[in-house]
Design an enzyme around this catalytic site. Structure first.
Site, PDB file in Angstrom:
ATOM      1  N   ARG A 106       0.855  -1.195   0.000  1.00  0.00           N
ATOM      2  CA  ARG A 106       0.000   0.000   0.000  1.00  0.00           C
ATOM      3  C   ARG A 106       0.889   1.242   0.000  1.00  0.00           C
ATOM      4  O   ARG A 106       1.667   1.440   0.942  1.00  0.00           O
ATOM      5  CB  ARG A 106      -0.887   0.005   1.245  1.00  0.00           C
ATOM      6  CG  ARG A 106      -1.857   1.185   1.362  1.00  0.00           C
ATOM      7  CD  ARG A 106      -2.575   1.138   2.706  1.00  0.00           C
ATOM      8  NE  ARG A 106      -3.231  -0.149   2.920  1.00  0.00           N
ATOM      9  CZ  ARG A 106      -3.646  -0.590   4.114  1.00  0.00           C
ATOM     10  NH1 ARG A 106      -3.475   0.165   5.202  1.00  0.00           N
ATOM     11  NH2 ARG A 106      -4.226  -1.766   4.222  1.00  0.00           N
ATOM     12  N   HIS A 151       1.784  -2.027   5.664  1.00  0.00           N
ATOM     13  CA  HIS A 151       1.580  -2.415   4.268  1.00  0.00           C
ATOM     14  C   HIS A 151       2.553  -1.687   3.342  1.00  0.00           C
ATOM     15  O   HIS A 151       2.921  -2.214   2.285  1.00  0.00           O
ATOM     16  CB  HIS A 151       0.151  -2.093   3.835  1.00  0.00           C
ATOM     17  CG  HIS A 151      -0.871  -3.082   4.289  1.00  0.00           C
ATOM     18  ND1 HIS A 151      -1.195  -4.215   3.578  1.00  0.00           N
ATOM     19  CD2 HIS A 151      -1.658  -3.100   5.397  1.00  0.00           C
ATOM     20  CE1 HIS A 151      -2.144  -4.890   4.213  1.00  0.00           C
ATOM     21  NE2 HIS A 151      -2.444  -4.231   5.322  1.00  0.00           N
ATOM     22  N   ASP A 158      -3.435  -8.406   3.520  1.00  0.00           N
ATOM     23  CA  ASP A 158      -4.775  -8.653   4.064  1.00  0.00           C
ATOM     24  C   ASP A 158      -5.410  -9.742   3.200  1.00  0.00           C
ATOM     25  O   ASP A 158      -5.466  -9.600   1.968  1.00  0.00           O
ATOM     26  CB  ASP A 158      -5.643  -7.391   3.990  1.00  0.00           C
ATOM     27  CG  ASP A 158      -5.152  -6.285   4.908  1.00  0.00           C
ATOM     28  OD1 ASP A 158      -4.389  -6.576   5.851  1.00  0.00           O
ATOM     29  OD2 ASP A 158      -5.550  -5.123   4.680  1.00  0.00           O
ATOM     30  N   GLU A 240      -6.929  -7.736  13.879  1.00  0.00           N
ATOM     31  CA  GLU A 240      -7.523  -7.918  12.550  1.00  0.00           C
ATOM     32  C   GLU A 240      -7.266  -9.342  12.075  1.00  0.00           C
ATOM     33  O   GLU A 240      -6.131  -9.695  11.754  1.00  0.00           O
ATOM     34  CB  GLU A 240      -6.925  -6.918  11.549  1.00  0.00           C
ATOM     35  CG  GLU A 240      -7.170  -5.458  11.923  1.00  0.00           C
ATOM     36  CD  GLU A 240      -6.516  -4.489  10.945  1.00  0.00           C
ATOM     37  OE1 GLU A 240      -5.728  -4.926  10.074  1.00  0.00           O
ATOM     38  OE2 GLU A 240      -6.781  -3.276  11.056  1.00  0.00           O
ATOM     39  N   HIS A 243      -5.106  -9.681   8.727  1.00  0.00           N
ATOM     40  CA  HIS A 243      -3.860  -8.927   8.553  1.00  0.00           C
ATOM     41  C   HIS A 243      -2.653  -9.757   9.005  1.00  0.00           C
ATOM     42  O   HIS A 243      -2.560 -10.148  10.173  1.00  0.00           O
ATOM     43  CB  HIS A 243      -3.970  -7.637   9.389  1.00  0.00           C
ATOM     44  CG  HIS A 243      -2.779  -6.742   9.350  1.00  0.00           C
ATOM     45  ND1 HIS A 243      -2.822  -5.474   8.811  1.00  0.00           N
ATOM     46  CD2 HIS A 243      -1.507  -6.895   9.801  1.00  0.00           C
ATOM     47  CE1 HIS A 243      -1.643  -4.899   8.934  1.00  0.00           C
ATOM     48  NE2 HIS A 243      -0.828  -5.744   9.544  1.00  0.00           N
TER      49      HIS A 243
END
Length: 269
Positions: A106, A151, A158, A240, A243
């Site tokens: 990301r 990320h 994810d 999460e 993740h």
């Protein structure tokens, strides 16, 4: 020296001015986009069987917009993380499952987009689905949004599990009625993944991997995903269930900002 006639004098002045502008003007050049390090790869080149549902390339995410920096629906990772995912996929395929990734590398510009959105308290278009019980003013304090993301280092992913044979997932229609991400599976937005108890990116404590309220098949599905990835060196973020970060990270202290596109890969043709 002969004097210029009154008729020629304005023409000479205009020509001189044009020449001066030509000499001083610099051509506008587009700043080249940063490139990924050589050991970053498109996941599909390492394992084409892993499904990809890159949510931030779409409008079906907690902001309701395509995220800045996602120019293609592509999973990019540092090669060691991609190869570890491939090994996990081989084991899961033997058990009748496939991995499906929602997000991989990301860019920092995408994280910056998240931060701008989180500060805009008037924009709550997707609240009903993604953060129905969390006040938007709490997103930073509660850790759902941060100014840096693992990320961006290239080793975090994810993802979820899909039972084979994988069925289709219908596209999200912007403006369609929203359902809380923790609603029963047959009520929330349809996903071809197994039931993990919540949808992806659900800002709720029910997303905590080991939340005691998640029981039965939902808990078993989370543990199957976690066990398969931990066996290959991935570490789960307890808050999460989706993740995971591959350890040791190739770039533990670097937050990259090249866009998500095949052109960012220096070895791409």
């Amino acid at each position: 020296m002969r004097r210029l006639t009154p008729r020629l004098r304005p023409l000479l002045i205009a020509a001189t001015s044009l020449l001066a502008l030509t000499l001083t003007a610099t051509p506008a050049r587009a700043t080249p986009e940063p490139k990924a390090p050589e050991d970053f790869v498109a996941l599909r080149t390492v394992d084409p069987t892993i499904l990809q549902d890159i949510r931030y390339f779409t409008r079906h995410n907690f902001m309701g917009d395509r995220v800045t920096g996602y120019k293609q629906p592509l999973c990019i990772l540092a090669r060691p993380a991609a190869e570890a995912l491939h090994k996990a996929q081989v084991k899961l395929l033997e058990r009748g499952y496939t991995l499906k990734v929602y997000d991989c590398y990301r860019p920092q510009r995408a994280v910056d987009h998240f931060v701008r959105w989180a500060k805009d308290l008037d924009d709550q278009r997707m609240k009903t689905e993604f953060y129905p019980q969390v006040d938007k003013t709490r997103l930073f304090a509660d850790g759902y949004i941060a100014e840096k993301s693992g990320h961006s280092r290239g080793s975090t992913v994810d993802l979820t599990l899909v039972k084979l044979p994988a069925g289709p997932t219908r596209p999200y229609i912007p403006g369609e009625p929203l359902v809380p991400c923790y609603a029963p599976r047959n009520e929330r937005f349809p996903d071809n993944s197994v039931d993990m108890g919540t949808g992806y990116d659900c800002f709720d404590t029910l997303s905590h991997t080991d939340d005691p309220r998640i029981t039965g098949k939902q808990r078993a599905n989370r543990q199957l995903l976690k066990g398969a990835l931990e066996a290959l060196g991935f570490v789960n973020l307890p808050e999460e269930w989706w993740h995971f970060t591959y350890k040791p990270e190739s770039y533990p202290d670097t937050y990259f900002d090249f866009p998500v596109t095949r052109k960012s890969l220096t070895h791409a043709h």
